[in-house]
Scaffold this active site. Structure first.
Site, PDB file in Angstrom:
ATOM      1  N   HIS A 137     -20.048  12.232 -23.990  1.00  0.00           N
ATOM      2  CA  HIS A 137     -20.338  11.440 -22.799  1.00  0.00           C
ATOM      3  C   HIS A 137     -19.122  10.542 -22.531  1.00  0.00           C
ATOM      4  O   HIS A 137     -18.447  10.126 -23.465  1.00  0.00           O
ATOM      5  CB  HIS A 137     -21.579  10.592 -23.094  1.00  0.00           C
ATOM      6  N   ASP A 214     -22.910   9.038 -31.843  1.00  0.00           N
ATOM      7  CA  ASP A 214     -23.582   8.664 -30.602  1.00  0.00           C
ATOM      8  C   ASP A 214     -24.941   9.361 -30.581  1.00  0.00           C
ATOM      9  O   ASP A 214     -25.039  10.547 -30.284  1.00  0.00           O
ATOM     10  CB  ASP A 214     -22.727   9.089 -29.407  1.00  0.00           C
ATOM     11  N   CYS A 380     -21.679  12.525 -16.516  1.00  0.00           N
ATOM     12  CA  CYS A 380     -20.778  11.691 -17.322  1.00  0.00           C
ATOM     13  C   CYS A 380     -20.181  12.478 -18.482  1.00  0.00           C
ATOM     14  O   CYS A 380     -19.993  11.940 -19.579  1.00  0.00           O
ATOM     15  CB  CYS A 380     -21.480  10.441 -17.847  1.00  0.00           C
TER      16      CYS A 380
HETATM   17  C1  PLP Z   1     -24.914  11.135 -25.088  1.00  0.00           C
HETATM   18  C2  PLP Z   1     -24.856   9.820 -24.393  1.00  0.00           C
HETATM   19  N1  PLP Z   1     -24.042   8.855 -24.861  1.00  0.00           N
HETATM   20  C3  PLP Z   1     -23.976   7.654 -24.279  1.00  0.00           C
HETATM   21  C4  PLP Z   1     -24.720   7.349 -23.172  1.00  0.00           C
HETATM   22  C5  PLP Z   1     -24.545   6.002 -22.556  1.00  0.00           C
HETATM   23  O1  PLP Z   1     -25.727   5.265 -22.574  1.00  0.00           O
HETATM   24  P1  PLP Z   1     -25.778   3.959 -21.696  1.00  0.00           P
HETATM   25  O2  PLP Z   1     -25.492   4.365 -20.289  1.00  0.00           O
HETATM   26  O3  PLP Z   1     -27.144   3.429 -21.853  1.00  0.00           O
HETATM   27  O4  PLP Z   1     -24.724   3.038 -22.215  1.00  0.00           O
HETATM   28  C6  PLP Z   1     -25.581   8.337 -22.635  1.00  0.00           C
HETATM   29  C7  PLP Z   1     -26.424   8.102 -21.457  1.00  0.00           C
HETATM   30  O5  PLP Z   1     -26.011   7.791 -20.378  1.00  0.00           O
HETATM   31  C8  PLP Z   1     -25.637   9.584 -23.264  1.00  0.00           C
HETATM   32  O6  PLP Z   1     -26.435  10.545 -22.800  1.00  0.00           O
END
Ligand code: PLP
Ligand code: PLP
Lengths: 422, 152, 422, 152
Positions: A137, A214, A380
């Site tokens: 992400h 993550d 993303c």
């Molecule tokens: C795999 C992964 N990592 C990180 C995130 C980031 O999370 P957040 O937007 O709540 O910071 C997300 C979701 O958007 C995600 O799906």
């Protein structure tokens, strides 16, 4: 309308569960029942969580720590109680290893910044390397790009196989003696892939690199045991696991949290301050500058209670059965191509696909007109789209309240999309 | 939480003031600014004196007074046992109703049972006890060093 | 019980206002009515804000931006609508200058970090100086200490006069040609002092330094006009202005936000990402990595609506009258010494004091037993306690729902405290 | 939002393909990956051609087709007026009900009125228009440069 799902096993009693989620009753576009298949973006919150939030503000709201009045004591007990719940939920050896942030992105940036400012042996500098993967992400890419730019460290990554898995064939070349940190996603939000942790952790430990995982798409969907993972840091986010927005978690190993420098400075994170210098409180407070998202943390605690009341094992089984069914049904749709593993094994409940040359925006929009909420775009995770040579995907993602009938609705909806643009 | 016993100790502290000792420590409770300087004097394994000086709230001041009253003259083992019981009581979040045995051990210190309901104040009550523990470790460490030096 | 407050003018209709705040009906310690005088730590939220939060989760919850489904469009419109409201509330020239953070502490850290990573002419490095004051909240001290440690910049500050005001007699020696940033509090949370902005801003502009204003204790209590302030950055926090926890604001001048580098990296803040490099979205998104505190922002928007419905001018007048009354009544209490201006002029509605040699913890505890919630300690402004040679203070702080009768209750409560420990 | 007119333009785009031009631009909508390469050809102040190639959703593709149909052959001033009206419509959040005058100006482009209710899609509809504006600025800038060069 197809009813192909009779006889699926391992499903939860979604009829009962859905009653807990007020938004699932919502009708859109003149009376169409909402089919919410955008859970990888954010999940919905049950009544049990919303009630706790309201009760907090109506009865106990106060700033935490240091207060001697009743509300302050209550708010502090609730906030710290939420930390206990989260610690137990992820099997943390100590509650003091649970840091509340605003989201997973802040958690990951926190790790990157701690390592950038750290002393040896943790310090990331121009002689060292950072390892991530091509399926991260953006929140697990950009913090490392920034760290790399700011310190001169080299950023490296694992590539992907054609079937949407990590290519670890060059494990020993990617992770080397120079590697200080390996950060990777446990379950991909775009491909759905559930990555093999052990091989990566073993190699990282061999070269003395730290490991950050993550778990944003794992914590909501399966039992998460930070001790079993053997990682050094684990990040996830509240709004994807039935909790409120504005709350995230970073778990870190105690010795590391003791040794590493703070990131944000301010109230709550200090031991003593004079104009010339300050000393810091022990973790987790060292990393929680300012008034924390108090209600958010308490709401996350309530979400954890809720998930536990259903059972994470059962949730995982439910989603597995649903994913298996969905993969099979989606493959029946002509011109549909799944981007990611074409199986339910070692994968989460987010399924990305393309539909002929109909643009995902159009797919999503026409599904929406039928009440079906999916996400479209690069999710993303643009490097994944680049890797597979597509501009975007349509993604359906499931959760504990999702049903086989919703999978059927999606498949029927996709047929309609095809006819519409056919 | 403000039992008469506590207020009494606060207003008429026992053994306050710094006297000769084997070790001295200075402890601070950063959240509220309570401070204590505390010295211990050992006569073999017997506590000959605990002297102290400090500023802070009634709870921290009374607790130091109670400590002095309770520990001076005791054998170290016995004092440690008392401290353990006091710690247990203070960490009970108001859930321990002191029984006769506890009362016998803690004497006036049972009056702090009510304080344990107030997390923000528990640290105040424990300040002098932590200082005592620390000072004792130092004093005994020094003793051992001294002993080593003497036998060397 | 004294009723000395008849004839006070400028007060709000608190009887009506208090009906909006469910928590103010709470009884504690077996039936004692809550007298909540800890508003500088956090304020309470009216029904109007809580209803918006609940409605968000029950009807519109989705991740913001990029969604093509109805919930995502609604959530985005609500979230961005909150930005419009906040922009108007502070008279920002552009909505794109309003960055949502998790609290004021993050806002201030964001400024410090942007300047540390900035290019010339903004860059803070070992040849430059940072200026703060001795009355700052730790959240406006520690970020600058960290920046100073990390860059080698020199940290300087304005001292305090005996009567609790900034000592600006050496204005030109403290702010010099080397100064890159001057960061100071508009209204002190411990002393209550309302600081003179103009003189400082004029000097800063003379030497080309940026100005950051910590308006955490101002935004809730008086009209705030970032253009009139002529600052470059203004930070404040939602939970002190009837909003939820977990939401803060940084306003910054557009040209600066365009020029300055991002701080946290992740989803939402990018324009395009590849494994090798990324480009960033324009402000405010550049500074909002990850899923934002969506409900928090929307709740803050509702809080702004609520405050506007009462009127910020009127709120300021109410608190001024109450503060004047409170100062006068408190000075009647034997042995009570106000730490800070002993007047209602140029001061906010937080009043710190000592009471003979009774420790503030004891004062606060015995007040609490009577249902009166005040804060005790160093109020995250320990240098102020050091400056005045006291370990801590007791602080009573008022808001739009506070009443003269509550001031009376406090004064009576303090009499009781004196008798109790006398 | 998917008016038949829009679907028609999507399925049977006008003037698609890259032809000779005075300037070329490449625009991307980073949130969804829509892309367009667009060339303009001017005949004095008259738009001789707008040619384009791209990938993206039906809205962005249909919008480019409509643009071609609407602007080719027009005087620049008139084209700019049309663009302004289209922009106004797209930013109306569904609040403008196109009247006869607007329909006369925008022709098929009024079909996009429904799209303006969907903020996420407005960018798609505007992609080609922004590209055209940019290309025109370049072409006219170049013309002026050329003019300068020629007269020099
Ligand atoms: C795999 C992964 N990592 C990180 C995130 C980031 O999370 P957040 O937007 O709540 O910071 C997300 C979701 O958007 C995600 O799906
Ligand atoms: C003057 C001042 N600045 C900054 C802060 C920090 O606000 P927060 O804790 O919401 O980050 C506060 C409140 O605690 C404050 O009173």
């Amino acid at each position: 309308m197809t009813v192909a799902h009779q006889g699926l096993t391992g499903l939860l009693d979604t009829e009962a569960i859905r009653k807990d989620f007020p938004i699932l009753d919502r009708e859109i576009h003149d009376g169409k029942k909402l089919v919410y298949l955008d859970n990888a973006a954010t999940s919905q919150s049950p009544r049990q969580v919303l009630d706790v939030l309201t009760e907090y503000y109506e009865k106990h709201n106060a700033n935490v720590h240091r207060g001697v009045h009743v509300l302050a004591e209550e708010a502090t007990a609730l906030y710290e109680g939420a930390r206990d719940k989260v610690a137990e939920f992820i099997n943390a050896p100590s509650r003091d290893e649970v840091i509340f942030t605003k989201n997973a992105s802040e958690s990951l940036n926190l790790v990157a910044n701690m390592l950038g400012w750290a002393d040896e042996p943790y310090r990331v500098d121009h002689e060292t390397e950072i390892v991530i993967t091509e399926m991260e992400h953006h929140s697990n890419i950009v913090p490392w790009q920034l760290l790399s730019q700011r310190t001169g460290a080299k950023l490296k990554w694992f590539g992907l196989t054609d079937d949407g898995r990590l290519d670890l064939s060059n494990l020993n070349e990617v992770i080397t003696e120079k590697t200080k940190i390996v950060s990777f996603v446990l379950v991909s939000n775009i491909l759905g892939t559930h990555n093999p942790v052990e091989a990566i952790v073993r190699r990282a430990q061999e070269v003395g690199a730290l490991v950050c995982i993550d778990a944003s798409q794992a914590a909501p969907h399966m039992p998460l045991d930070v001790q079993a993972l053997q990682a050094d840091f684990v990040a996830f986010t509240g709004h994807k696991m039935c909790g409120p927005t504005g709350i995230g978690v970073l778990w870190g190993r105690q010795e590391l949290l003791e040794d590493l420098p703070p990131f944000l400075g301010g109230g709550e994170m200090i031991e003593t301050v004079s104009m010339n210098s300050s000393t810091y409180a022990p973790a987790p407070h060292k990393f929680e500058a300012g008034t924390p998202p108090i209600a958010g943390a308490i709401g996350l605690g309530a979400a954890v209670d809720y998930l536990n009341s259903i059972g994470m094992e059962k949730i995982a089984r439910h989603e597995h059965a649903l994913t298996e069914y969905a993969v099979q049904r989606l493959l029946e749709v002509p011109d549909l191509k799944i981007i990611g593993p074409v199986t339910a094994e070692d994968r989460g409940a987010a399924i990305s696909f393309t539909l002929g040359d109909i643009h995902p925006h159009d797919v999503g929009q026409v599904l929406d007109e039928q009440g079906i909420a999916v996400r479209v775009g690069h999710h993303c995770a643009r490097p994944v789209c680049l890797r597979y040579g597509i501009p975007a995907t349509t993604r359906a993602s499931f959760y504990l309240y999702s049903t086989p009938a919703e999978v059927d609705a999606l498949v029927d909806g996709l047929e309609h999309v095809r006819n519409f643009f056919g | 939480m403000y039992q008469d016993v506590i207020l009494d100790h606060y207003k008429h502290p026992h053994g306050r003031g710094l006297r000769d000792g084997d070790a001295e420590v200075h402890h601070v409770n950063p959240t509220c600014g309570d401070e204590i300087t505390l010295r211990v004097k050992y006569d073999g394994s017997r506590i000959a004196d605990v002297s102290y000086e400090g500023q802070g709230c009634s709870i921290s001041q009374a607790s130091a007074s109670v400590l002095n009253e309770l520990l001076v003259g005791k054998e170290l083992d016995e004092a440690r046992r008392i401290q353990d019981v006091f710690l247990e009581l203070m960490q009970s979040k108001g859930k321990i109703e002191p029984d006769d045995a506890m009362e016998e051990t803690l004497e006036d210190a049972v009056a702090f049972a009510g304080v344990s309901k107030y997390p923000a104040r528990v640290k105040c009550a424990l300040l002098s006890w932590m200082a005592w523990k620390d000072a004792t470790a130092q004093a005994l460490g020094e003793d051992r060093d001294n002993a080593v030096r003497k036998t060397a």
